[in-house]
Design a protein around this motif. Sequence first.
Motif, PDB file in Angstrom:
ATOM      1  N   MET A   1       0.855  -1.172   0.000  1.00  0.00           N
ATOM      2  CA  MET A   1       0.000   0.000   0.000  1.00  0.00           C
ATOM      3  C   MET A   1       0.894   1.225   0.000  1.00  0.00           C
ATOM      4  O   MET A   1       1.853   1.296   0.766  1.00  0.00           O
ATOM      5  N   LYS A   2       0.581   2.206  -0.875  1.00  0.00           N
ATOM      6  CA  LYS A   2       1.362   3.454  -0.891  1.00  0.00           C
ATOM      7  C   LYS A   2       0.410   4.630  -0.723  1.00  0.00           C
ATOM      8  O   LYS A   2      -0.655   4.659  -1.343  1.00  0.00           O
ATOM      9  N   PHE A   3       0.795   5.563   0.132  1.00  0.00           N
ATOM     10  CA  PHE A   3      -0.030   6.742   0.371  1.00  0.00           C
ATOM     11  C   PHE A   3       0.742   7.993  -0.007  1.00  0.00           C
ATOM     12  O   PHE A   3       1.858   8.214   0.471  1.00  0.00           O
ATOM     13  N   ARG A 145      11.355  13.503  -8.226  1.00  0.00           N
ATOM     14  CA  ARG A 145      10.053  13.904  -7.707  1.00  0.00           C
ATOM     15  C   ARG A 145       8.983  12.881  -8.089  1.00  0.00           C
ATOM     16  O   ARG A 145       8.975  12.349  -9.184  1.00  0.00           O
ATOM     17  N   GLY A 146       8.111  12.619  -7.134  1.00  0.00           N
ATOM     18  CA  GLY A 146       7.083  11.610  -7.347  1.00  0.00           C
ATOM     19  C   GLY A 146       7.596  10.190  -7.149  1.00  0.00           C
ATOM     20  O   GLY A 146       6.906   9.203  -7.432  1.00  0.00           O
ATOM     21  N   GLY A 147       8.837  10.070  -6.624  1.00  0.00           N
ATOM     22  CA  GLY A 147       9.522   8.777  -6.556  1.00  0.00           C
ATOM     23  C   GLY A 147       8.949   7.757  -5.581  1.00  0.00           C
ATOM     24  O   GLY A 147       9.309   6.575  -5.651  1.00  0.00           O
ATOM     25  N   SER A 148       8.050   8.182  -4.707  1.00  0.00           N
ATOM     26  CA  SER A 148       7.469   7.203  -3.773  1.00  0.00           C
ATOM     27  C   SER A 148       6.672   6.126  -4.498  1.00  0.00           C
ATOM     28  O   SER A 148       6.571   4.997  -4.025  1.00  0.00           O
ATOM     29  N   ASP A 149       6.104   6.486  -5.643  1.00  0.00           N
ATOM     30  CA  ASP A 149       5.389   5.474  -6.439  1.00  0.00           C
ATOM     31  C   ASP A 149       6.358   4.358  -6.825  1.00  0.00           C
ATOM     32  O   ASP A 149       6.029   3.170  -6.766  1.00  0.00           O
ATOM     33  N   THR A 150       7.563   4.771  -7.225  1.00  0.00           N
ATOM     34  CA  THR A 150       8.562   3.792  -7.650  1.00  0.00           C
ATOM     35  C   THR A 150       9.040   2.961  -6.457  1.00  0.00           C
ATOM     36  O   THR A 150       9.220   1.748  -6.573  1.00  0.00           O
ATOM     37  N   ALA A 203       0.907  13.019 -17.156  1.00  0.00           N
ATOM     38  CA  ALA A 203      -0.146  12.621 -16.212  1.00  0.00           C
ATOM     39  C   ALA A 203       0.522  12.196 -14.906  1.00  0.00           C
ATOM     40  O   ALA A 203       0.959  11.068 -14.764  1.00  0.00           O
ATOM     41  N   LYS A 204       0.627  13.121 -13.960  1.00  0.00           N
ATOM     42  CA  LYS A 204       1.518  12.874 -12.820  1.00  0.00           C
ATOM     43  C   LYS A 204       0.922  11.932 -11.768  1.00  0.00           C
ATOM     44  O   LYS A 204       1.507  11.748 -10.701  1.00  0.00           O
ATOM     45  N   VAL A 205      -0.202  11.323 -12.071  1.00  0.00           N
ATOM     46  CA  VAL A 205      -0.826  10.433 -11.083  1.00  0.00           C
ATOM     47  C   VAL A 205       0.087   9.261 -10.708  1.00  0.00           C
ATOM     48  O   VAL A 205       0.033   8.766  -9.580  1.00  0.00           O
TER      49      VAL A 205
HETATM   50 MG    MG Z   1       2.694  11.440  -6.794  1.00  0.00          MG
END
Ligand code: MG
Length: 421
Positions: A1-3, A145-150, A203-205
């Motif tokens: 799970m990622k928040f 940036r946005g690296g938590s998804d990875t 699409a930065k989602v």
């Molecule tokens: Mg993000």
Amino acid sequence: MKFGGTSMAGTERIRRVANIVRKQAAGGNEVAVVVSAMAGETDRLVNFCREANALYDPAEYDVVVSSGEQVTSGLLALTLQSLGNKARSWMGWQLPIHTIEAHAKARVSTIENDNLVSAMETGEIAVIPGFQGVSNENRISTMGRGGSDTSAVAVAAAVGADRCDIYTDVDGVYTTDPRIVAKARKLKAVTYEEMLELASVGAKVLQTRSVGLAMKAGVRIQVLSSFVDDNATPADDHPGTMIVSEEEMNELVERGEMERQHVTGIAHDKNEAKVTLTRVPDTPGSVAHIFEPLAAAGINVDMIIQNVGRDKGETDVTFTVPLADLARAQVLLDDKAEDIGFNRVITDSKVAKISVVGVGMKSHAGVASTMFSALADRGINIQAITTSEIKVSVLIDEDETELAVRILHTAYGLDADDEAA
Ligand code: MG
Ligand code: ADP
Ligand code: ASP
């Protein structure tokens, strides 16, 4: 799970997150949670670095900006404990999550999963700060940036997770950014290939790399909302958007659960800048002279146009670079002015790239012409074009971004109240 950041913004929100996590664990699942810093925190930390030293050392930048996730992972572990769950945090260097390549844009190489798996087997919830890892030199690194998804996808791959649920502030992947187009439609499923392309054009989602990694490692991703009440559909019943293989998509279409559209989604990106070099010699090698120094400096060139040569054997060359690299690109080109032989560099940072994406394009002609006509009808001028097998992108004036996205969304029959929906 990622928040993500909005889901983790403050202790009240973190308590909601803890409840979602507890429910998943109570359902008999072993759970690892990856968290982002609180919304706005990473920007704040980046600004501190800029103030401290405009030419900051990326390794020290990583020490500063990774701290936002350290705070939220500790807070989530504390909150879970207060609710009676066993939980502990694992920093990137403790697992460890090994990364390679440059600071501030590191890539995950391997994750050692022994600690994690044995902790999870005891029923302890593992909370992992996203975005951070440890470099070969044993220093803290961050993944862009946005690296938590990875981070989340990499952890899911390392433990062989059934699924990687990416919880955010929208309830799935939409046909376009739902904050721009009210009529955007939520998609039940998107293929990896399309999601990769959508993410890479703005699409930065999901971070682009997270999708690439999931595709390679076969991680099942679901994008869903953390802003739900207790009666919401459980994550296991797929209330969000599933990122699926092409085969799974075909099955969904055959079962009538998804409709095949030529265009799946539309994205925009205001982070590119346009550069034009005038009166470049129209001779073999002159284009190479322009792009070699940019490539050597690690500057990615995206769209390129070269005009037909004029009488004097000269031509204009136009291309785009990331806005953040514009100043550097200009200096490099000025330095090479004599070698390249151009007359002037003209730059424009007030541009936006609008892209339409869909695997349906592979077998359907006319997608690009629909785009050009729809924009022309509303007087929107196209400054550059690029295409791939499943994407068409155009460069336009930044002020026309929202209008263009809305027009195209309607032109491809994607609006929520259309018959096709
Ligand atoms: Mg993000
Ligand atoms: P998080 O902090 O959870 O990682 P992000 O802000 O990175 O969240 O990503 C979620 C945002 O992505 C949404 O709020 C939405 O505005 C934006 N977005 C852009 N394109 C899309 C799309 N096609 N579908 C859904 N959201 C999108
Ligand atoms: N906090 C980091 C960022 O804002 C990483 C992330 O949220 O994914 O970019």
